[in-house]
Design an enzyme around this catalytic site. Structure first.
Site, short mmCIF file in Angstrom:
data_model
loop_
_atom_site.label_atom_id
_atom_site.label_comp_id
_atom_site.label_asym_id
_atom_site.label_seq_id
_atom_site.Cartn_x
_atom_site.Cartn_y
_atom_site.Cartn_z
N SER A 243 -10.12 -0.16 7.03
CA SER A 243 -9.29 -0.27 5.57
C SER A 243 -8.80 -1.21 5.14
O SER A 243 -8.28 -1.40 3.80
CB SER A 243 -8.44 1.04 5.82
OG SER A 243 -9.17 2.33 5.76
N SER B 262 -9.67 2.20 2.87
CA SER B 262 -8.75 2.92 1.96
C SER B 262 -7.94 2.05 1.22
O SER B 262 -7.17 2.43 0.31
CB SER B 262 -7.98 3.97 2.98
OG SER B 262 -7.22 3.15 3.80
N LYS C 123 0.92 -1.18 -0.16
CA LYS C 123 0.08 0.11 -0.04
C LYS C 123 0.78 1.20 0.08
O LYS C 123 1.99 1.10 0.77
CB LYS C 123 -0.97 -0.10 1.23
CG LYS C 123 -1.84 1.17 1.31
CD LYS C 123 -2.85 0.95 2.52
CE LYS C 123 -3.89 2.12 2.72
NZ LYS C 123 -4.80 1.86 3.93
#
Lengths: 94, 488
Positions: B177, B153, B78
């Site tokens: 997330s 997210s 990420k």
């Protein structure tokens, strides 16, 4: 209901600019979010300690010894403006 | 031979027997990213050359007899984890040119375990969002339906794994997330206990809740990766020194006698009825495996949303005050003076959702509002944590949905800001209380994945992974793949 003038004051604290064009919308969204918090006020929290984080009481701490993790040059590479390894900003004192 | 969608355990075996090389794995992963990404937008940085060089090194180590389980396996991070020499943007214009001079501990640990990082995944700006639509790189799409969001997210990470680009991507979870995008994309995602994985080098959003975890095709793969990710880090004082068990070793334990608590509040009006049916069926499967199902109550479930949306923006407003245009990050053009530099750099560098949360956080932390909002929310957080602890005294794990519905449409203007915040209603509790939680595929509704969430006791990741693995031994939902017809 929070007024637009208060939202503008908060924006100054946060070093953000809200344009006159946006202020009405931003204030409406701000109040919409604050309305979500109303439910908290009905909870009886008399004598309840605030919970800052979910860690155990004793955090594992290391010895505070001096060491270089990242070089000064490495850090300065991301500076938007620099001179002789110092960060450059607009003149503060005339 | 296609290596796409093979598990980490299988790939590791194939690498060990010499059936495949790490270079071949990386080449196939790069080719798949190059084919799918122009439409999916899951990957925002691809460094193929470096990855191939690292793959060759992994192959050389294998040739010398080294056989650790993750050696030579391709992966993506990420874009919230600092990667030395590789751009790290956190999905923001503020950090669009930021190249970290050091690695996050998670990055360093997975590299030390032999994993090959190919690049970085798309995400909501500063991890603030549940749809991946707030990214400066634009929305990532859901591989199951290109007109829908992948969740957020960690939406890019979920989409990358779900589309078979890589078998593993890292994610972070402050309010859901990892779990919500895992649910919406039909993969397995684990948020460990707060303090189980180091936060050093992970760009801060809400420091008392942020936690990193693995996103993969199965609980078994998550276990293999968590073995390498977890453990104390002297560079993060909130990173616990509780010994790390071998998560892979306990996967096959039978779950007969396991006590599963099902909170009635998780089946409230927020929950889509078709999703509820899938979750109910999944819980019955645990019962067939020998678990005892018990109705429990978490009365503060809705209240957790209010609590979280006071605490997280407050912590964010403090954390994001560092972006001032002076030392790193975006700086506005030709500032008149220092104040102008601060105001314009921040106003131009942050996106709308980030500014919205900074404003709210600054307000609730201000002297006039502190007791009414921030202190109150911290007290309620304490009560919510006690509620979870009390339930987990009676049962071993809590089961329910990870998200109230399946993936929703991109650019859904019918959703208000607070509607979007309610997406996190079932995941937020575990963050406030610091508990580990996992989402795993449990079924499909109209061709879209549904995630079953399991929440465990602090440092109970081994049990969560064990239960999830036993469920996956009995079902095949985690092996279902999107057709990707619209992408090809």
């Amino acid at each position: 209901m929070t007024q637009a003038s208060t939202v503008k004051d908060v924006a100054v604290l946060a070093r953000l600019t809200i344009s006159e064009h946006d202020i009405e919308n931003v204030t409406a969204e701000f109040n919409q979010t604050l309305a979500l918090f109303d439910a908290l006020q009905s909870v009886d929290t008399q004598g309840v300690a605030p919970m800052v984080n979910p860690c155990k009481a004793n955090q594992p701490l290391r010895t505070d010894s001096v060491r270089t993790l990242v070089s000064r040059e490495g850090l300065m590479k991301n500076a938007p403006s620099e001179e002789e390894n110092y960060f450059l900003v607009p003149r503060v004192i005339d | 031979m296609s290596l796409t969608f093979k598990s980490i355990a299988t790939l590791s075996h194939d690498l060990k027997t010499g059936e495949v090389s790490s270079r071949q794995l990386v080449e196939q992963a790069v080719a798949r990213i190059e084919t799918l990404n122009p439409q999916l937008n899951a990957v925002v940085c691809l460094e193929a050359e470096q990855a191939l060089a690292n793959a060759d090194q992994a192959d050389a180590k294998r040739a010398k007899g080294e056989h650790s389980p993750l050696l030579g396996i391709p992966m993506l991070h990420k874009d919230i984890f600092c990667t030395q020499g590789m751009r790290t943007t956190c999905g923001s214009k503020m950090l669009k040119d930021f190249v970290p001079p050091y690695d996050a501990t998670v990055v360093q640990k997975l590299r030390a375990a032999g994993m090959i990082n190919l690049g970085k995944c798309n995400m909501d700006e500063f991890a603030m969002g549940s749809s991946n639509e707030t990214s400066v790189f634009g929305a990532c799409k859901n591989p199951w339906d290109m007109t829908r969001v992948p969740g957020g997210s960690s939406g890019g990470s979920a989409a990358a794994v779900a589309s078979g680009m890589v078998p593993l991507a890292t994610g972070t979870d402050t309010g859901g997330s990892i779990r919500q995008p895992a649910a919406l994309c039909g993969i397995t995602g684990l948020k460990p206990t707060y303090g189980r994985v180091s936060r050093y080098g992970m760009i801060a959003f809400a420091s008392s809740m942020d936690q990193a975890g693995p996103m993969a095709q199965s609980a078994q793969d998550c276990a293999l990766v968590l073995n390498a990710m977890a453990g104390h880090d002297p560079l993060d004082s909130t990173c616990d020194n509780t010994p790390v068990p071998n998560y892979h070793q306990t996967l096959e334990h039978p779950i007969a006698g396991l006590r599963v608590g099902v909170p009635k509040e998780f089946f409230s009006s927020h929950l889509d009825t078709a999703v509820a049916t899938v979750i109910d069926t999944a819980i019955r499967e645990l019962e067939r495996a020998g678990a005892t199902i018990k109705a429990v109550s978490l009365p503060s479930t809705d209240l957790a949303v209010s609590t979280y949306y006071v605490i997280a923006p407050a912590e964010a407003s403090a954390n994001l005050s560092r972006y001032d245009g002076v030392r790193y990050g975006y700086r506005c053009e030709a500032p008149n003076d220092l104040q102008d530099l601060y105001f314009r750099s921040r106003t131009e560098g942050f996106g709308a959702e980030v500014k919205r949360r900074i404003l709210v956080g600054t307000f609730t932390l201000s002297a006039a509002s502190y007791d009414q909002y921030f202190m109150k929310a911290q007290q309620v957080r304490h009560l919510i944590t006690q509620e979870y602890d009390h339930v987990l005294d009676e049962v071993d794990v809590i089961a329910g949905p990870a998200a109230p519905n399946t993936a929703f449409a991109l650019n859904d203007t019918s959703k208000s800001i607070t509607d979007m915040y309610m997406e996190d209603v079932f995941t937020i509790g575990a963050n406030l209380a610091g508990l580990p939680a996992i989402s795993l595929p449990a079924g499909l509704v109209n061709g879209l994945p549904v995630g079953l969430q399991l929440i465990g006791r602090r440092f109970g990741e081994a049990q969560l992974l064990n239960v999830a693995h036993q469920f996956q031994n009995r079902t095949d939902w985690h092996t279902r793949r999107p057709t990707l017809e619209a992408v090809r």
